[in-house]
Design an enzyme around this catalytic site. Sequence first.
Site, PDB file in Angstrom:
ATOM      1  CG  ASP A  65      44.464   2.859 -48.112  1.00 39.00           C
ATOM      2  OD1 ASP A  65      43.668   1.899 -48.080  1.00 39.00           O
ATOM      3  OD2 ASP A  65      45.364   2.976 -48.960  1.00 39.00           O
ATOM      4  CE  LYS A  66      39.449   1.333 -40.056  1.00 40.44           C
ATOM      5  NZ  LYS A  66      40.253   1.244 -38.835  1.00 40.44           N
ATOM      6  CB  ALA A  86      45.952  -0.208 -37.102  1.00 38.54           C
ATOM      7  CG  ASN A 111      36.751   5.389 -35.140  1.00 37.54           C
ATOM      8  OD1 ASN A 111      37.072   4.224 -34.858  1.00 37.54           O
ATOM      9  ND2 ASN A 111      37.578   6.417 -34.966  1.00 37.54           N
ATOM     10  NE  ARG A 112      29.622   1.551 -31.639  1.00 38.38           N
ATOM     11  CZ  ARG A 112      28.669   2.486 -31.500  1.00 38.38           C
ATOM     12  NH1 ARG A 112      28.961   3.651 -30.916  1.00 38.38           N
ATOM     13  NH2 ARG A 112      27.442   2.250 -31.937  1.00 38.38           N
ATOM     14  CG  PHE A 113      36.328   1.722 -37.663  1.00 41.44           C
ATOM     15  CD1 PHE A 113      35.316   1.276 -38.493  1.00 41.44           C
ATOM     16  CD2 PHE A 113      36.787   3.014 -37.824  1.00 41.44           C
ATOM     17  CE1 PHE A 113      34.766   2.101 -39.455  1.00 41.44           C
ATOM     18  CE2 PHE A 113      36.258   3.854 -38.784  1.00 41.44           C
ATOM     19  CZ  PHE A 113      35.246   3.396 -39.605  1.00 41.44           C
ATOM     20  N   GLY A 114      37.438  -0.742 -34.005  1.00 44.37           N
ATOM     21  CA  GLY A 114      38.025  -1.901 -33.357  1.00 44.37           C
ATOM     22  C   GLY A 114      39.056  -2.626 -34.214  1.00 44.37           C
ATOM     23  CG  PHE A 115      43.016  -2.183 -34.124  1.00 51.34           C
ATOM     24  CD1 PHE A 115      43.130  -0.856 -34.493  1.00 51.34           C
ATOM     25  CD2 PHE A 115      43.835  -2.651 -33.104  1.00 51.34           C
ATOM     26  CE1 PHE A 115      44.035  -0.006 -33.863  1.00 51.34           C
ATOM     27  CE2 PHE A 115      44.745  -1.818 -32.474  1.00 51.34           C
ATOM     28  CZ  PHE A 115      44.846  -0.493 -32.843  1.00 51.34           C
ATOM     29  CB  SER A 173      42.873   2.395 -30.892  1.00 50.57           C
ATOM     30  OG  SER A 173      41.506   2.154 -31.160  1.00 50.57           O
ATOM     31  CG  ASN A 175      37.319   2.697 -31.003  1.00 53.51           C
ATOM     32  OD1 ASN A 175      36.531   3.169 -30.196  1.00 53.51           O
ATOM     33  ND2 ASN A 175      37.802   3.389 -32.021  1.00 53.51           N
ATOM     34  CB  THR A 176      41.317  -2.634 -29.046  1.00 58.15           C
ATOM     35  OG1 THR A 176      41.115  -2.604 -30.459  1.00 58.15           O
ATOM     36  CG2 THR A 176      41.707  -4.030 -28.615  1.00 58.15           C
ATOM     37  CE  LYS A 207      47.139   8.419 -34.225  1.00 62.77           C
ATOM     38  NZ  LYS A 207      46.527   8.144 -35.529  1.00 62.77           N
ATOM     39  CG  ASN A 236      44.344   7.216 -31.724  1.00 64.69           C
ATOM     40  OD1 ASN A 236      43.317   7.422 -32.372  1.00 64.69           O
ATOM     41  ND2 ASN A 236      45.010   6.076 -31.799  1.00 64.69           N
ATOM     42  N   GLY A 257      38.420  15.106 -35.262  1.00 71.91           N
ATOM     43  CA  GLY A 257      37.960  16.313 -35.940  1.00 71.91           C
ATOM     44  C   GLY A 257      38.158  17.562 -35.113  1.00 71.91           C
TER      45      GLY A 257
END
Length: 347
Positions: A65-66, A86, A111-115, A173, A175-176, A207, A236, A257
């Site tokens: 739930d970002k 985050a 994932n590579r959401f990038g915050f 993370s 991804n940043t 984390k 993470n 996972g």
Amino acid sequence: MKRVLEQAGLAALRRIDPETAHGLALKALRAGLGPRGGPVTSARLKCTLAGMSLANPVGLAAGFDKNAEAIGPLSQAGFGFIEVGAATPEPQAGNPRPRLFRLSEDRAAINRFGFNNDGMRAIGARLAAADAQVPLGINLGANKTSPDRAADFAQVMAHLGPHVQFATVNVSSPNTEKLRDLQGPAALAALLDGVMQVRGTTPVFLKIAPDLSAQEIADIAAVARDAKIDAIIATNTTLARDGLHGPHKAETGGLSGQPLFERSTRVLAQLAAQCDIPLIGVGGVGSADQAYAKICAGASAVQLYTALVYGGLSLVADIARGLDRLLAADGFATVAEAVGCKRGDWL
């Protein structure tokens, strides 16, 4: 009947783009379609973490739930505590889509959401209005284009700290770009000092990544002790890709996972051997046995996320009740008695 409907819903969601499916799942929760009844609890499951009283030690990891949009429904789903975010100072779109990939054969995700998030002001308004039935935490992030990422963490802490029971500094993370560089001892100490100066009385967690050497783990443990961090979340997502299957196994980003379980649990045990800071075990928790293994390796509590993609939110209650049975079978009267009892198995 509810389980049948849940599994049918999950099967339908897995037929569409995973990020779109996740958005639909959050909408369903807000519409009241999730499990209800509040946290699963018992005399054995009740525990404390950084001064917080938990009905059980099974928490929701950040990222599900970002934007803090489903706090009320999630706090009714059986968890002992939940973490959202985050959050970064300014809203940001994150990396281009597609940026979330299912690895169904491995019960994993990359994932590579990038915050990507709505920013601390919008998230703060939702936190202030939230009806959380369990302790609530916020994951702190930094904007990708920020000239001073360390200052971003302190800014989000100051803005959101009054609305939560704990806050997590997320420098792990993948991804940043260059974010993980902040895990180095000098940079991490300076960053944590800034956050601690503005935290008030809110507990601060850290984390960390699973892709750390023994020396890096020792350095982080020392910095966390000196900074008087209240808990460490281990871990993470990972950049490792060992033994994966399916067409998306080579996608860039963080892997979560089942494949992360052993790697993250080893890091957890190493930390437990080097510091007496409470630890939260994350990475590959998809069953009561795995939650129990994290606790026996040194975790005071656990968190999950990716397993919910495959097992649904009913998995939360299953894990909590199963953990209660495992504690009883081994003669433990409380979760705290079991913490670290088999740490040596992971060293």
